[in-house]
Design an enzyme around this catalytic site. Structure first.
Site, short mmCIF file in Angstrom:
data_model
loop_
_atom_site.label_atom_id
_atom_site.label_comp_id
_atom_site.label_asym_id
_atom_site.label_seq_id
_atom_site.Cartn_x
_atom_site.Cartn_y
_atom_site.Cartn_z
N GLY A 226 -2.23 5.96 13.73
CA GLY A 226 -3.39 5.28 14.29
C GLY A 226 -3.88 4.14 13.44
O GLY A 226 -3.49 3.97 12.28
N ASP A 227 -4.74 3.34 14.00
CA ASP A 227 -5.50 2.30 13.31
C ASP A 227 -6.71 2.05 14.22
O ASP A 227 -7.07 2.94 15.01
CB ASP A 227 -4.64 1.03 13.11
CG ASP A 227 -5.23 0.08 12.07
OD1 ASP A 227 -5.13 0.35 10.88
OD2 ASP A 227 -5.84 -0.94 12.46
N LYS B 203 0.83 -1.20 0.00
CA LYS B 203 0.00 0.00 0.00
C LYS B 203 0.87 1.26 0.00
O LYS B 203 0.65 2.18 -0.78
CB LYS B 203 -0.89 -0.03 1.25
CG LYS B 203 -1.87 1.11 1.31
CD LYS B 203 -2.60 1.32 2.62
CE LYS B 203 -2.89 0.14 3.48
NZ LYS B 203 -3.89 0.46 4.53
N SER C 243 -0.51 10.66 5.86
CA SER C 243 0.52 10.56 6.89
C SER C 243 1.88 10.91 6.28
O SER C 243 2.70 11.58 6.91
CB SER C 243 0.59 9.14 7.44
OG SER C 243 -0.35 8.93 8.46
N ASN D 238 -13.34 6.80 12.15
CA ASN D 238 -12.86 7.86 11.25
C ASN D 238 -13.09 7.57 9.77
O ASN D 238 -13.60 8.40 9.04
CB ASN D 238 -11.34 8.01 11.42
CG ASN D 238 -11.00 9.21 12.23
OD1 ASN D 238 -11.90 9.87 12.77
ND2 ASN D 238 -9.73 9.51 12.33
N THR E 192 -8.46 8.92 4.91
CA THR E 192 -8.76 7.58 4.40
C THR E 192 -10.14 7.58 3.74
O THR E 192 -10.33 7.05 2.64
CB THR E 192 -8.69 6.52 5.52
OG1 THR E 192 -7.50 6.74 6.27
CG2 THR E 192 -8.70 5.12 4.97
N LYS F 231 3.69 -2.18 11.23
CA LYS F 231 2.41 -2.14 11.95
C LYS F 231 2.68 -2.54 13.39
O LYS F 231 3.63 -3.27 13.67
CB LYS F 231 1.43 -3.15 11.34
CG LYS F 231 -0.02 -2.81 11.59
CD LYS F 231 -0.56 -1.90 10.51
CE LYS F 231 -1.94 -1.41 10.80
NZ LYS F 231 -2.51 -0.71 9.64
N1 GLU Z 1 -3.68 2.49 9.76
C1 GLU Z 1 -3.75 3.16 8.51
C2 GLU Z 1 -3.57 2.15 7.40
O1 GLU Z 1 -4.00 1.02 7.52
C3 GLU Z 1 -2.84 4.37 8.42
C4 GLU Z 1 -1.40 4.13 8.70
C5 GLU Z 1 -0.54 5.40 8.76
O2 GLU Z 1 -1.08 6.49 8.58
O3 GLU Z 1 0.66 5.25 8.97
O4 GLU Z 1 -3.08 2.43 6.32
#
Ligand code: GLU
Length: 448
Positions: A167-168, A116, A381, A242, A211, A128
């Site tokens: 975040g997640d 991604k 980000s 969010n 997102t 992660k």
């Molecule tokens: N958790 C988000 C994702 O799955 C954002 C990760 C980030 O901003 O570093 O892509």
């Protein structure tokens, strides 16, 4: 001459070497079924064992988090950071606080993140982390104490040029604030070590929205390709964090009608559509009161709350699974299709089961997989990291424009590498190959 890869053998080996990690096996299978035929035709990837190297995290950090709850009782949780791949930039990816978190789930998410992040066109590797801590029902002080205890260990492994968490699920602006504050205290350094920060201390405009907005920019590209428009389309959305709320906001702004939102207890269905005014109430319910989505029917009694179910049984043109992995299975996919759904785009990571994915592809449903469709969050980000390095803040319009351009660019890459399936762009193939090529070439260039 290297031996060609065989999908079954490859997956068996991954399973043997990473036992009891079903979500990781699933994520690897999804990528491998697309990549192995491609790799077998490109000897440089085969000889350099690129795929074999990509499934092995560069580093796995696991630690203990002890903290004190409001009753003075000691609580113990597990903390993790998976530093998956850093060949195109510092490790980048969110932290998830949820009782389901374990090593396998985080490895699946870190693995997805590598592809991604590569697709965003920005220089970010993949990582992660998180904890099996359950934020549900915890007081604000408990959340703060937990975040501090978590950072007490994590700070040793991260900085703005090494690994930049965000975040997640279960980690939003409040948690990032506490984590950042404690990092700063421990290191005596004010840096962009985390993204998703508050606007007053290095955060970027549009990051909370990114997102959800990015998902809709991607959906617009998908529809445009088919000479379709989103205006007047009905949309089913799962989740109410969010991603879902800002996806709903953008849907409404673009002229679509949002029918559903959900959380782990069930979904709400508003046949008249959740308009901008009603969405404000949902923002209050979820992001201020930290309450359940079922509260919605207290405000709008004409709507219904369906307990314990997912919204995929509702007739809609577009479905946006934005909640969590494996929330949409084959029978859900069949229901969506029977009800005339033409497009599925994923705001969550791996929300559709492999059977559902293949059903979409085989039945001509436009399918935008998460790696591409939800990349707007991490992309922004990346923009926050750039602003922190420059010590400048861009305007809302500037960040939004850049986000839109990135989503269009991701769409182009999918088109370039994906070819077509049943007269649709094969985003599934395109996103996986495009994400892979950049990382694979960097991996080879850097040796082993
Ligand atoms: N958790 C988000 C994702 O799955 C954002 C990760 C980030 O901003 O570093 O892509």
């Amino acid at each position: 001459m290297s031996t060609k890869l065989n999908l079954q053998d490859f997956i068996e080996k991954v399973k043997r070497e990473n036992p009891n990690e079903p979500q990781f096996h699933q994520a690897v299978h999804e990528v491998a079924e697309i990549l192995i035929p491609y790799i077998n035709e490109h000897p440089q990837y085969l000889e350099n064992k690129v795929l074999e190297r990509l499934v092995e995290p560069e580093r796995v950090i696991q630690f203990k988090v002890t903290w004190e709850d409001d009753n003075g009782e000691i609580q113990i949780n597990k903390g993790y950071r998976i530093q998956m791949n850093s060949c195109i930039g510092p490790y980048k990816g969110g932290l998830r606080f949820h009782p389901s978190v374990n090593l396998g789930i985080l490895k699946f998410l870190a693995f997805e993140q590598v592809f991604k992040n590569s697709l965003t066109t920005l220089p970010m590797g993949g990582g992660k982390g998180g904890s099996n801590f359950d934020p549900k029902g915890k007081s604000d002080r408990e959340i703060m104490r937990f975040c501090k205890a978590f950072m007490e260990e994590l700070y040793k492994h991260i900085d703005e040029n090494t690994d930049v968490p965000a975040g997640d699920i279960g980690v939003g602006g409040r948690e990032i604030g506490y984590l950042f504050g404690h990092y700063k205290k421990l290191r005596s350094k004010f840096t962009g070590v985390l993204t998703g920060k508050g606007l007053g201390f290095g955060g970027s405009l549009i990051r909370p929205e990114a997102t959800g907005y990015g998902l809709l920019y991607f959906v617009e590209c998908m529809l445009k390709e088919k000479n379709e428009s989103i205006v007047g389309k009905t949309v089913s959305i799962s989740g109410s964090g969010n991603v879902s709320l800002y996806a709903a906001e953008k849907c409404i702004e673009l002229g679509a009608k949002v029918l559903t939102l959900s959380d782990s207890s069930g979904y709400i269905y508003d046949p008249e559509g959740i308009d901008a005014e009603k969405l404000k109430t949902v923002f209050k319910i979820k992001l201020e009161d930290y309450a359940r989505i079922s509260e919605y029917i207290q405000y709008y009694p004409h709507a219904t709350f369906v307990a314990g179910k997912r919204p995929w049984e509702v007739k809609c043109d577009i479905a946006l699974p934005n909640a969590c992995e494996n929330e949409l299975d084959l029978s859900d996919a069949q229901k969506l299709h029977a009800n005339g759904c033409i497009l599925v785009a994923e705001g969550a990571n791996m929300p559709s089961t492999p059977e559902a994915v293949h059903f979409f592809l085989d039945n001509g449903i436009l399918y935008g997989l998460g790696k591409a469709a939800n990349a707007g969050g991490v992309a922004t980000s990346g923009l926050e990291m750039s602003q922190n390095s420059l010590r400048l803040n861009w305007t809302r319009e500037e960040v939004d424009q850049r986000l839109k351009r990135i989503m269009q660019d991701i769409h182009e890459q999918c088109k370039q590498y994906g070819g077509s399936i049943h007269n649709n762009i094969n985003y599934y193939k395109g996103a996986n190959i495009a994400g892979f090529v950049k990382v694979a070439d960097a991996l080879i260039a850097q040796g082993f």
